[in-house]
Design an enzyme around this catalytic site. Structure first.
Site, mmCIF file in Angstrom:
data_model
loop_
_atom_site.group_PDB
_atom_site.id
_atom_site.type_symbol
_atom_site.label_atom_id
_atom_site.label_comp_id
_atom_site.label_asym_id
_atom_site.label_seq_id
_atom_site.Cartn_x
_atom_site.Cartn_y
_atom_site.Cartn_z
ATOM 1 N N CYS A 337 44.646 31.879 17.321
ATOM 2 C CA CYS A 337 43.991 32.501 16.170
ATOM 3 C C CYS A 337 43.347 33.862 16.459
ATOM 4 O O CYS A 337 43.471 34.758 15.624
ATOM 5 C CB CYS A 337 43.020 31.551 15.482
ATOM 6 S SG CYS A 337 42.197 30.393 16.539
ATOM 7 N N ARG A 366 45.167 24.965 28.122
ATOM 8 C CA ARG A 366 43.811 24.414 28.076
ATOM 9 C C ARG A 366 43.585 23.563 29.304
ATOM 10 O O ARG A 366 44.440 22.759 29.664
ATOM 11 C CB ARG A 366 43.625 23.549 26.820
ATOM 12 C CG ARG A 366 43.691 24.388 25.565
ATOM 13 C CD ARG A 366 43.515 23.553 24.327
ATOM 14 N NE ARG A 366 43.720 24.388 23.157
ATOM 15 C CZ ARG A 366 43.723 23.938 21.915
ATOM 16 N NH1 ARG A 366 43.523 22.654 21.679
ATOM 17 N NH2 ARG A 366 43.919 24.752 20.915
ATOM 18 N N GLN A 384 52.014 25.312 20.257
ATOM 19 C CA GLN A 384 51.631 24.912 18.903
ATOM 20 C C GLN A 384 52.592 25.541 17.907
ATOM 21 O O GLN A 384 52.972 26.701 18.070
ATOM 22 C CB GLN A 384 50.223 25.424 18.583
ATOM 23 C CG GLN A 384 49.136 24.816 19.430
ATOM 24 C CD GLN A 384 47.782 25.421 19.100
ATOM 25 O OE1 GLN A 384 47.630 26.632 19.057
ATOM 26 N NE2 GLN A 384 46.799 24.566 18.873
ATOM 27 N N ASP A 386 52.069 27.011 15.296
ATOM 28 C CA ASP A 386 50.835 27.497 14.700
ATOM 29 C C ASP A 386 51.104 28.480 13.559
ATOM 30 O O ASP A 386 52.135 29.142 13.531
ATOM 31 C CB ASP A 386 50.053 28.232 15.798
ATOM 32 C CG ASP A 386 48.554 28.136 15.592
ATOM 33 O OD1 ASP A 386 48.134 27.558 14.579
ATOM 34 O OD2 ASP A 386 47.807 28.641 16.447
ATOM 35 N N HIS A 388 48.474 30.986 10.728
ATOM 36 C CA HIS A 388 47.170 31.254 10.130
ATOM 37 C C HIS A 388 47.386 31.890 8.784
ATOM 38 O O HIS A 388 48.090 32.885 8.674
ATOM 39 C CB HIS A 388 46.340 32.126 11.074
ATOM 40 C CG HIS A 388 46.021 31.401 12.341
ATOM 41 N ND1 HIS A 388 46.785 31.507 13.469
ATOM 42 C CD2 HIS A 388 45.060 30.481 12.620
ATOM 43 C CE1 HIS A 388 46.295 30.702 14.403
ATOM 44 N NE2 HIS A 388 45.261 30.067 13.917
ATOM 45 N N LYS A 472 38.330 19.873 9.041
ATOM 46 C CA LYS A 472 39.784 19.821 9.215
ATOM 47 C C LYS A 472 40.363 18.558 8.623
ATOM 48 O O LYS A 472 39.647 17.609 8.302
ATOM 49 C CB LYS A 472 40.150 19.933 10.687
ATOM 50 C CG LYS A 472 39.587 18.816 11.543
ATOM 51 C CD LYS A 472 40.027 18.982 12.993
ATOM 52 C CE LYS A 472 39.492 17.845 13.854
ATOM 53 N NZ LYS A 472 40.031 17.829 15.198
ATOM 54 N N HIS A 518 43.929 27.434 9.542
ATOM 55 C CA HIS A 518 44.765 27.181 10.726
ATOM 56 C C HIS A 518 45.599 25.961 10.368
ATOM 57 O O HIS A 518 45.069 25.013 9.814
ATOM 58 C CB HIS A 518 43.956 26.769 11.949
ATOM 59 C CG HIS A 518 42.776 27.627 12.279
ATOM 60 N ND1 HIS A 518 42.703 28.337 13.434
ATOM 61 C CD2 HIS A 518 41.616 27.867 11.611
ATOM 62 C CE1 HIS A 518 41.542 28.974 13.492
ATOM 63 N NE2 HIS A 518 40.865 28.702 12.399
#
Length: 642
Positions: A337, A366, A384, A386, A388, A472, A518
RNA sequence: GCCGAUGUAGCUCAGGGGUAGAGCACUUCCAUGGUAAGGAAGGGGUCAAGGGUUCAAAUCCCUUCAUUGGCUCCA
C-alpha cells in the site's frame, strides 16, 4: 404454571420448577435422551436446572455446536477425573472445549506423561463414563471454595478463584471429582461413549511464557463409537490432503534449508498452476476496471514511517538493509500500500479519475517467528493479489460492493461454495491500539456493515480483530473436509490517505481526501494454493491443472502417433505430455493415476488406425474411444464442470 | 521466540560405539506389452552442520540449522 416458548414459535405451559430435561421428555423420550444442555432466555445452562419463570427455551443436542461444546467440556472433566484416579498429586489448570474436542492443562509434578499412556487413560475414562455419574452443580461461597483447593493443594484453581466474585462461584462434581467450573455440563457421564486422546503439548499457565509450563492433553469424544471412527477417517483424509505432502508429491513447490525457512520455491508445475490462477484474476480485474502496476520489493525506511508501519511493526520485521556508501536504510516491503499511495500521489488527481483501482501481484516479506512457519500457509515471503481502490467517500459503498462481488465470483470459480464473512471491528475498550479518529472509524465500520447487509451475506462480527488502521472483512472459507480457512480480505482505510496527504480536486474545485480500500480476493497466492490443494485433494480444477492429460502409447511403436495427437491437442489449447517410457500400459496408467493427471489418453494399434484416442478419467476409469473433435467437446464439457 | 519430538539415498523408512540397509525412484539390458507396479543387472549416502568424549562416533554429549506438534504472534 409458566409459559415456555420454543424455537419453532410454539408456547407450552409447565409447572413452575420444570427443567429443560423435563420439557424435552414431554416432547419425546428420544429427545430427552439426547439433550446435552439448554439455552434459557439466552443463557446456556445445564438441562436439569429448574426454570421458575416464563422463558424462551432452546434444547441443545449433539447436532448443535453448543451441544457439542457442552459435551466436550464435560469430557474434559471426565479426563480430569481419570487422571486424578490414575496419578498422584495432579493439579489442574483449565479444561475447555475447543473446536474439535477438548483439552485439559494439568500439572503432574515430577511425572512426565507420554502418549503411550493414552490407552490406559482412555480406558479409565470409559470406565468412569459407564458409571453414568451425574454432573452435580453446587453453588459455593468463595471462602469454602478457597478452603477446598487449599486443602487439595491446587494453586492454579486458587489463582482462578482470586478473580471470581463471591456469590458467583460454582463447583461441579461427577463421581469423586470436584472442579471449579461455571458450566454448563451434560446431565451425566453415560452419554460419553467414545474417547480418543489426540496429543500432548506443553502450554504455559495462562499463556505466559514466564510461568510454569503445564502438560496439555488434547482429546475428542463422541456419543457413538461410530462417530469416533468417522472422525478418525476424516483425520486420515486430511493427512492425505496435506498440501505439504501433496506439494512434494506433485512437485508444486519446495523449501530449501540453504535458501531459508519460510521461503517457498515454486517448481515448474506449481508455477504453471499459480500463473494460471494469477492470469485468471488479472483478466477479471482488467474487465472490472483495475489498472495493473509494478513496484519494487524494497522501500526506504521513511516510507514506512510515513505509513506508520515502521512504528507499529518495525521491531518485529526483517531489519533494514543499508547501502554501503550512503548509509541509507531500506526495508523489504511488508505491504504494497505505501508504494501504491505514492502512485496515487505522483500527480494531481481529479474526482473524474476516481475510483482509481491500482492492482499488483505484489510480493511481500514479513518476519514470522520460526515456530510459526507452516508449509505454504504461514511463510516469510508471499505474493498478495493486492489492489488499492481510491475513491470519494460517497463511492465507498459501491466500491465495497464491487469487491464483494469479485471475491464471491473468484471463490465460486474455484469450487469454494461454502464461505462466510467475518467483519473485524475495533475493540471499543482499547482504542489506543489503533490510529485514526473515532469519526473515521465509525464511517468505515458502517460502510462494511451496510454493504454486507445489502448483498445479504452471512457475517460474523468480531470486536478487536480490526487492523490497526481500519476495520476489515475477511472471507472464511470452508473446505471439502469442513475445515475453516481465512483467505481473502477487504479493508477500509481512511488513515493512509491522510498520512500520505493524498487528495483529489472535487467538482467544487476544492481539495478532498480520498478513501482507500485494500483488498485481496485470494489473500496470498501461497496460502490460497495451499488451501486449494487441501480442498481438492490435489485434484485441481481442469483449467488449472499444469498437465491436463497424459498420452500413453501402448508400446513405443505408437510414440509417433502419440506425439502427433499431442500436437493436434496443443493447437486446440489442451496441454499434456506423452509418456514414452518403455513401460507397460498398466504401469503408465498407474503412474498417471497416482500423479492425479485428470485425463489419460491411451493410444495403440486400433486408435492409430482409426485416428482416435481411448479416454480414461483419473479416479473413474475407461470412458471409451473418441476422435480428436469428439474429445475436444468432451474436454470442454469437463472444463465447465469446474 | 518458548516447550516437546524429529533429521540416515531423490522419496518412504529400518538400523545403531567397530568404516552404512530395504522398498520405491534413477541408469543399462531383456521383454513390445491394451486400462493401477514385467524381469535382470547397476549407480547413488561426510547418516543435517559444527564441536566434544573415545583407540574408534552415523550411533553418546553440546551448539547451530531445518522440519514438526503445541504456546505466544500475524500489517
Amino acid at each position: 404454571m409458566i409459559n415456555i416458548s420454543l424455537p419453532d414459535g410454539s408456547v407450552r405451559q409447565y409447572e413452575k420448577g420444570v427443567s429443560a430435561l423435563d420439557i424435552a421428555k414431554s416432547i419425546s423420550e428420544g429427545l430427552a435422551r439426547n439433550v446435552l444442555s439448554a439455552k434459557v432466555n439466552g443463557t446456556i445452562q445445564d438441562a436439569n436446572i429448574p426454570i421458575n419463570n416464563d422463558a424462551s427455551l432452546q434444547l441443545f443436542t449433539w447436532n448443535d455446536v453448543d451441544g457439542k461444546k457442552t459435551f466436550w467440556h464435560s469430557s474434559a472433566h471426565l479426563l480430569a477425573e481419570a487422571l486424578e484416579a490414575l496419578y498422584d498429586n495432579v493439579k489442574f489448570g483449565i479444561g475447555p472445549a475447543i473446536e474439535n474436542g477438548f483439552y485439559y492443562d494439568v500439572d503432574l509434578g515430577e511425572k512426565t506423561l507420554s502418549s503411550e499412556e493414552f490407552p490406559k487413560i482412555e480406558a479409565k475414562m470409559l470406565e468412569l463414563a459407564r458409571n453414568k455419574n451425574e454432573y452435580i452443580r453446587k453453588e459455593i461461597s468463595k471462602e469454602e471454595a478457597i478452603a477446598f483447593f487449599k486443602e487439595k493443594g491446587d494453586e492454579y484453581k486458587l489463582e482462578l478463584l482470586e478473580e471470581l466474585e463471591d456469590g458467583n462461584i460454582t463447583f461441579y462434581q461427577q463421581g469423586d471429582f470436584v472442579d471449579l467450573c461455571k458450566g454448563p455440563h451434560i446431565p451425566n457421564t453415560g452419554s460419553i461413549k467414545a474417547i480418543k486422546l489426540m496429543s500432548l503439548a506443553g502450554a504455559y499457565w495462562r499463556g505466559d511464557e514466564n510461568r510454569k509450563q503445564l502438560t496439555r492433553i488434547y482429546g475428542v469424544s463422541f456419543p457413538k463409537a461410530k462417530e469416533l471412527k468417522e472422525y478418525l477417517v476424516l483425520l486420515e483424509e486430511a493427512k492425505k490432503r496435506d498440501h505439504r505432502k501433496l506439494g512434494q508429491e506433485l512437485e508444486l513447490f519446495m523449501f530449501s534449508e540453504r535458501v531459508g525457512s519460510g521461503l517457498p520455491i515454486w517448481l515448474p508445475k506449481g508455477t504453471a498452476l499459480r500463473t494460471r490462477l494469477e492470469n485468471f484474476l488479472k483478466d477479471e480485474q482488467v474487465k472490472r476496471g483495475y489498472t495493473p502496476v509494478i513496484t519494487p520489493h524494497i522501500g526506504k525506511k521513511e516510507l514506512y514511517e510515513t505509513s506508520g508501519h515502521w512504528q507499529k511493526y518495525g521491531e518485529d520485521s526483517f531489519q533494514p538493509i543499508n547501502t554501503p556508501k550512503e548509509g541509507e536504510l531500506f526495508l523489504l516491503k511488508p505491504m504494497n500500500c505505501p508504494h501504491h499511495c505514492e502512485i496515487y500521489g505522483h500527480k494531481p488527481r481529479s474526482y473524474k479519475e476516481l475510483p482509481l483501482r491500482i492492482a499488483e501481484f505484489g510480493t511481500v516479506y514479513r518476519y514470522e517467528q520460526s515456530g510459526e512457519l507452516h508449509g505454504l500457509t504461514r511463510v516469510r515471503c508471499f505474493t498478495q493479489d493486492d489492489a488499492h481502490l481510491f475513491c470519494m467517500p460517497d463511492q465507498l459503498k459501491e466500491e465495497f460492493l464491487g469487491v464483494l462481488d469479485l471475491t464471491t465470483f473468484v471463490l465460486k470459480k474455484l469450487g469454494f461454495d461454502n464461505f462466510t464473512a467475518q467483519i473485524s471491528l475495533r475493540d471499543p475498550g482499547n482504542k489506543d491500539k489503533y490510529i485514526g479518529s473515532d469519526e473515521l472509524w465509525e464511517k468505515a465500520e458502517n460502510a462494511i456493515i451496510e454493504a454486507t447487509q445489502e448483498v445479504g451475506m452471512e457475517t460474523v462480527t468480531e470486536l478487536g480483530e480490526a487492523a490497526f488502521y481500519g476495520p476489515k472483512l475477511d472471507f472464511m472459507v470452508k473446505d471439502a473436509l469442513g475445515r475453516s480457512w481465512q483467505l481473502g480480505t477487504i479493508q477500509v482505510d481512511y488513515t493512509l490517505p491522510e498520512r500520505f496527504n493524498l487528495e483529489y480536486i472535487g467538482a467544487d474545485n476544492q481539495a478532498h481526501r480520498p478513501v482507500m480500500i485494500h483488498r485481496a480476493p485470494f489473500g496470498s497466492m501461497e496460502r490460497f494454493i495451499g488451501v486449494l490443494t487441501e480442498h481438492c485433494g490435489g485434484k485441481f480444477p481442469l483449467w488449472l491443472q499444469p498437465e491436463q492429460y497424459a498420452l500413453l502409447p501402448i508400446s513405443d511403436k505408437f510414440n509417433d502417433y502419440a506425439n502427433d495427437v499431442k500436437n493436434q491437442l496443443a493447437a486446440l489449447d489442451i496441454r499434456g505430455f506423452v509418456d514414452d517410457r518403455n513401460e507397460k500400459i498398466g504401469r503408465k496408467i498407474r503412474d498417471a493415476e497416482v500423479n492425479k493427471v485428470p485425463i489419460m489418453l491411451i493410444v495403440g494399434e486400433k486408435e492409430a488406425a482409426e485416428g482416435k484416442v481411448a479416454v480414461r478419467k483419473q479416479g473413474e476409469g475407461d470412458v471409451g474411444a473418441m476422435g480428436i473433435d469428439e474429445f475436444k467437446s468432451y474436454f470442454n464439457q469437463l472444463l465447465d464442470e469446474i
